[in-house]
Design a protein around this motif. Structure first.
Motif, short mmCIF file in Angstrom:
data_model
loop_
_atom_site.label_atom_id
_atom_site.label_comp_id
_atom_site.label_asym_id
_atom_site.label_seq_id
_atom_site.Cartn_x
_atom_site.Cartn_y
_atom_site.Cartn_z
N MET A 185 0.82 -1.19 0.14
CA MET A 185 0.12 0.07 0.20
C MET A 185 1.03 1.22 -0.01
SD MET A 185 -2.84 1.28 2.83
CE MET A 185 -4.27 0.64 2.30
N SER A 186 0.61 2.28 -0.74
CA SER A 186 1.19 3.71 -0.65
C SER A 186 1.13 4.15 0.67
CB SER A 186 0.66 4.36 -1.94
OG SER A 186 0.60 3.96 -3.17
N LEU A 204 0.93 9.60 -0.56
CA LEU A 204 2.33 10.19 -1.08
C LEU A 204 2.86 9.66 -2.24
CD1 LEU A 204 3.63 10.45 2.55
CD2 LEU A 204 2.58 12.34 1.34
N ASP A 205 3.10 10.24 -3.15
CA ASP A 205 3.88 9.68 -4.72
C ASP A 205 5.21 9.34 -3.97
OD1 ASP A 205 5.47 11.93 -4.84
OD2 ASP A 205 4.20 12.57 -6.54
N GLU A 253 2.14 15.37 -1.91
CA GLU A 253 0.70 14.48 -1.27
C GLU A 253 -0.24 14.84 -2.63
OE1 GLU A 253 0.01 17.06 1.88
OE2 GLU A 253 1.30 15.90 3.53
N ILE A 254 -0.87 13.67 -2.81
CA ILE A 254 -2.30 13.77 -3.99
C ILE A 254 -3.34 13.56 -3.30
CG2 ILE A 254 -2.84 12.64 -5.79
CD1 ILE A 254 0.16 11.50 -6.32
N PRO A 255 -4.28 14.69 -3.27
CA PRO A 255 -5.66 14.38 -2.91
C PRO A 255 -6.35 13.17 -3.43
CG PRO A 255 -5.57 16.27 -4.13
CD PRO A 255 -4.05 15.72 -4.13
N VAL A 256 -6.70 12.14 -2.59
CA VAL A 256 -7.31 11.02 -3.03
C VAL A 256 -8.97 10.76 -2.49
CG1 VAL A 256 -5.33 9.85 -3.44
CG2 VAL A 256 -6.43 9.48 -1.23
#
Length: 164
Positions: free
Chosen positions: A1-2, A60-61, A66-69
């Motif tokens: 998992m990321s 988190l890539d 931070e990428i809003p998911v």
């Protein structure tokens, strides 16, 4: 998992929340009803006495960005029968390409923990009757879909007319 984080929304996150709300409206085929704006969100979420609260889920890539998911928007209500406040989840949305990673479950756990910490007697929400994937998800995490309750609503002109 990321790597994954859930954080309370900040005022500067309102454009992100608005994008997520629009994604939810599109998913629910209710885009024509979505009139939210950044300004309205700022007022609702960050006034002296907020109307509601929001958390944003971030993945988190590989560079640590931070990428809003996803997001959740909630408020506190009250149960006369329990004589305690409750946490009401108004909306939960995970961006389609990030579904299936457990993020929705983790957002719900975050909110359940918040409800317990705030002394709430209930954690409730509504689900559209056609949204079987959501119904299945909620039942899987232990929620009871209440078959004997219906939501009643007044908005717009009917609300104004009745209020006269």
């Amino acid at each position: 998992m990321s790597q994954f984080l859930i954080k309370p929304a900040r005022k500067e996150d309102c454009p992100i929340i608005l994008d997520l709300i629009r994604g939810l409206a599109k998913y629910e085929k209710l885009e024509d009803q979505c009139v939210a704006t950044v300004e309205l969100l700022e007022k609702s979420l960050f006034s002296e006495k907020p109307d509601c609260y929001s958390v944003i889920a971030w993945e988190l890539d590989e560079l640590g960005d931070e990428i809003p998911v996803g997001f959740a928007l909630y408020f506190f209500n009250y149960s006369t029968f329990l004589s305690r406040r409750g946490l009401y989840l108004e909306d939960l949305f995970v961006v389609p390409q990030f579904r299936g990673k457990g993020y929705g479950k983790r957002i719900m756990q975050f909110l359940a923990k918040t409800a317990v910490e705030k002394g709430c007697g209930r954690f409730e929400w509504s689900v559209l009757d056609w949204n079987q994937p959501a119904i299945n998800f909620y039942q899987k995490i232990g929620a009871v879909v209440m078959p004997d309750w219906r939501i009643c609503r007044m908005t717009g002109e009917s609300l104004k007319s009745f209020a006269k």
